[in-house]
Design an enzyme around this catalytic site. Structure first.
Site, short mmCIF file in Angstrom:
data_model
loop_
_atom_site.label_atom_id
_atom_site.label_comp_id
_atom_site.label_asym_id
_atom_site.label_seq_id
_atom_site.Cartn_x
_atom_site.Cartn_y
_atom_site.Cartn_z
N ALA A 29 23.36 82.26 56.19
CA ALA A 29 24.70 83.90 55.41
C ALA A 29 23.84 84.07 54.61
CB ALA A 29 25.70 82.73 55.06
N GLU A 81 22.17 76.48 61.80
CA GLU A 81 23.48 75.36 62.60
C GLU A 81 23.55 76.72 63.77
OE1 GLU A 81 26.30 76.83 59.17
OE2 GLU A 81 26.62 74.97 59.22
N GLY A 107 23.47 78.73 57.68
CA GLY A 107 23.52 78.86 58.67
C GLY A 107 22.64 79.32 60.00
N GLU A 135 23.57 74.60 51.51
CA GLU A 135 24.91 75.18 50.91
C GLU A 135 25.09 74.21 49.51
OE1 GLU A 135 24.45 74.62 54.26
OE2 GLU A 135 24.71 75.58 55.33
N1 CO8 Z 1 20.70 85.99 51.86
C1 CO8 Z 1 20.45 87.38 51.66
N2 CO8 Z 1 19.14 87.88 51.37
C2 CO8 Z 1 18.11 86.63 51.59
C3 CO8 Z 1 18.75 85.62 52.11
C4 CO8 Z 1 20.19 85.40 52.21
N3 CO8 Z 1 20.54 84.17 52.63
N4 CO8 Z 1 17.67 84.47 51.81
C5 CO8 Z 1 16.28 85.55 51.36
N5 CO8 Z 1 16.81 86.42 50.88
C6 CO8 Z 1 16.53 87.89 50.55
C7 CO8 Z 1 15.89 88.03 49.78
O1 CO8 Z 1 16.69 88.46 48.12
C8 CO8 Z 1 14.66 88.83 49.28
O2 CO8 Z 1 15.25 90.09 49.47
P1 CO8 Z 1 14.48 90.93 48.44
O3 CO8 Z 1 12.94 90.89 48.74
O4 CO8 Z 1 15.22 92.39 48.84
O5 CO8 Z 1 14.72 90.75 46.94
C9 CO8 Z 1 13.73 88.32 50.61
O6 CO8 Z 1 15.14 87.70 51.45
C10 CO8 Z 1 12.93 87.56 50.90
O7 CO8 Z 1 13.16 85.87 49.50
P2 CO8 Z 1 12.83 85.49 48.71
O8 CO8 Z 1 12.02 86.28 47.82
O9 CO8 Z 1 13.53 84.49 47.86
O10 CO8 Z 1 11.36 84.84 49.29
P3 CO8 Z 1 10.27 83.19 49.22
O11 CO8 Z 1 9.81 83.16 50.09
O12 CO8 Z 1 10.77 83.22 47.22
O13 CO8 Z 1 12.35 82.52 49.34
C11 CO8 Z 1 13.64 81.12 51.02
C12 CO8 Z 1 12.26 81.40 50.85
C13 CO8 Z 1 13.49 80.07 50.50
C14 CO8 Z 1 14.34 81.34 52.13
C15 CO8 Z 1 14.97 81.88 49.71
O14 CO8 Z 1 14.66 82.90 50.23
C16 CO8 Z 1 15.68 80.49 49.70
O15 CO8 Z 1 15.94 80.03 49.72
N6 CO8 Z 1 16.98 81.62 50.53
C17 CO8 Z 1 18.14 81.45 50.05
C18 CO8 Z 1 18.86 80.27 51.58
C19 CO8 Z 1 20.00 79.41 51.39
O16 CO8 Z 1 20.38 79.15 50.94
N7 CO8 Z 1 20.44 79.22 52.78
C20 CO8 Z 1 21.83 79.15 52.86
C21 CO8 Z 1 23.04 80.26 52.46
S1 CO8 Z 1 24.56 79.35 53.01
C22 CO8 Z 1 24.80 79.53 54.60
O17 CO8 Z 1 24.04 79.97 55.36
C23 CO8 Z 1 26.44 78.86 54.55
C24 CO8 Z 1 26.34 79.18 56.47
C25 CO8 Z 1 27.71 78.97 56.50
C26 CO8 Z 1 28.50 79.77 57.12
C27 CO8 Z 1 29.17 81.03 56.65
C28 CO8 Z 1 29.68 82.40 57.78
C29 CO8 Z 1 29.74 83.39 56.88
#
Ligand code: CO8
Length: 265
Positions: free
Chosen positions: A70, A118, A115, A138
């Site tokens: 997400a 998923e 997601g 999550e």
């Molecule tokens: N949402 C939005 N932007 C994101 C997300 C995300 N989930 N993940 C990464 N990005 C963005 C970062 O903000 C960054 O953008 P910017 O350069 O503009 O700041 C860019 O992508 C690159 O990310 P990083 O700089 O963080 O890159 P790294 O190599 O340091 O790390 C990771 C990559 C490990 C993927 C890290 O970004 C991370 O941990 N992201 C979060 C992942 C996460 O927690 N996902 C789970 C989300 S919860 C979920 O999916 C629940 C689903 C339930 C359904 C709900 C439907 C609405």
């Protein structure tokens, strides 16, 4: 040229009976925002309705991954349970993937989190490249998986393993995913992933589409039944297939030592 759904966030191409769906928000690591949700829903519904499409392949654009889940930047605090119910995750996009009667394959490279994982779990077959990294993080956000993860992952790999992954939120790599049964195939390299996944989609698209749909129905619907009811479901579907032109074509092709041409009739 591929069609785009939801702006250009999700692209669709049709190639020899295979519908190729590409998550296309690479600058945000394909994070699921409204455009991705709408685009994926539309793409799956269109491909399901298209009689020329026999298999669906879901892949993603960009060097860094399949999908990071997400879009966390869309998250906001909601003040009451009533308000929360109004903004509760709209998972029509996952439902649209899961509702495909045609075999669906996820080709996963790089990050496949939350997601995004998923989406892959709603497909029938998962193929990964060696750089794939899976996880349901999550719990680290004070949440639980909200798009089927708590239900589909335990059904796929068993509740003990699934609970471990969901309670820790730990990420794991492609080899571990293969060992756990999260994926059934591993491509030898990132470069080989698309080719291998497409070859798999092509191979399945060449089978009888009715048989393919019935295998899927028997396994998926059967999982919610007791053994006797599941066997009865299998028997019904098997019996229906005895009436198809496709199965007579397969027998004729065997006798004539040629490849069968399946029509779905
Ligand atoms: N949402 C939005 N932007 C994101 C997300 C995300 N989930 N993940 C990464 N990005 C963005 C970062 O903000 C960054 O953008 P910017 O350069 O503009 O700041 C860019 O992508 C690159 O990310 P990083 O700089 O963080 O890159 P790294 O190599 O340091 O790390 C990771 C990559 C490990 C993927 C890290 O970004 C991370 O941990 N992201 C979060 C992942 C996460 O927690 N996902 C789970 C989300 S919860 C979920 O999916 C629940 C689903 C339930 C359904 C709900 C439907 C609405």
């Amino acid at each position: 040229a591929p069609e785009s759904h939801g702006g250009s966030a999700v692209l669709v191409e049709r190639r020899n009976g295979v519908g190729i769906v590409t998550l296309n928000r690479p600058d945000a690591l394909n994070a699921i925002d409204m455009a991705v949700r709408r685009g994926l829903t539309r793409a799956c519904r269109d491909l399901e309705a298209d009689p020329d499409i026999r298999t669906v392949l879901i892949r993603a654009a960009g060097a860094r991954g399949f999908c990071v889940g997400a879009d966390i930047k869309e998250f906001r605090q909601v003040e009451s349970a009533v308000a929360a119910r109004r903004v509760a995750p709209d998972i029509a996009y996952i439902d649209a993937v899961a509702a495909l009667t045609k075999p669906a394959i996820a080709a996963v490279h790089g990050f496949c989190l939350g997601g995004g994982f998923e989406i892959a779990l709603a497909c029938d077959i998962r193929v990964a490249s060696p750089d794939a990294v899976f996880g349901l993080p999550e719990v680290n956000l004070g949440l639980i998986p909200g798009a089927g993860g708590t239900q589909r992952l335990p059904r796929l790999i068993g509740s003990g393993r699934a609970l471990d992954l969901m309670l820790t939120g730990e990420r794991f790599g492609a080899e571990e995913a293969l060992r756990l049964g999260v994926v059934s195939r591993l491509a030898p390299s990132r470069e080989a992933l698309d080719e291998q996944a497409l070859a798999l989609a092509d191979a399945i698209a060449a089978k009888s589409p009715t048989a393919a749909a019935y295998v899927k129905e028997a396994v998926k619907n059967g999982a919610d039944l007791d053994l006797a009811a599941g066997i009865a479901l299998e028997k019904t579907l098997f019996t229906l297939l005895l009436t198809t032109e496709d199965r007579m074509e397969a027998a004729a092709a065997f006798r004539e030592k040629r490849r069968p041409v399946f029509t779905g009739r």
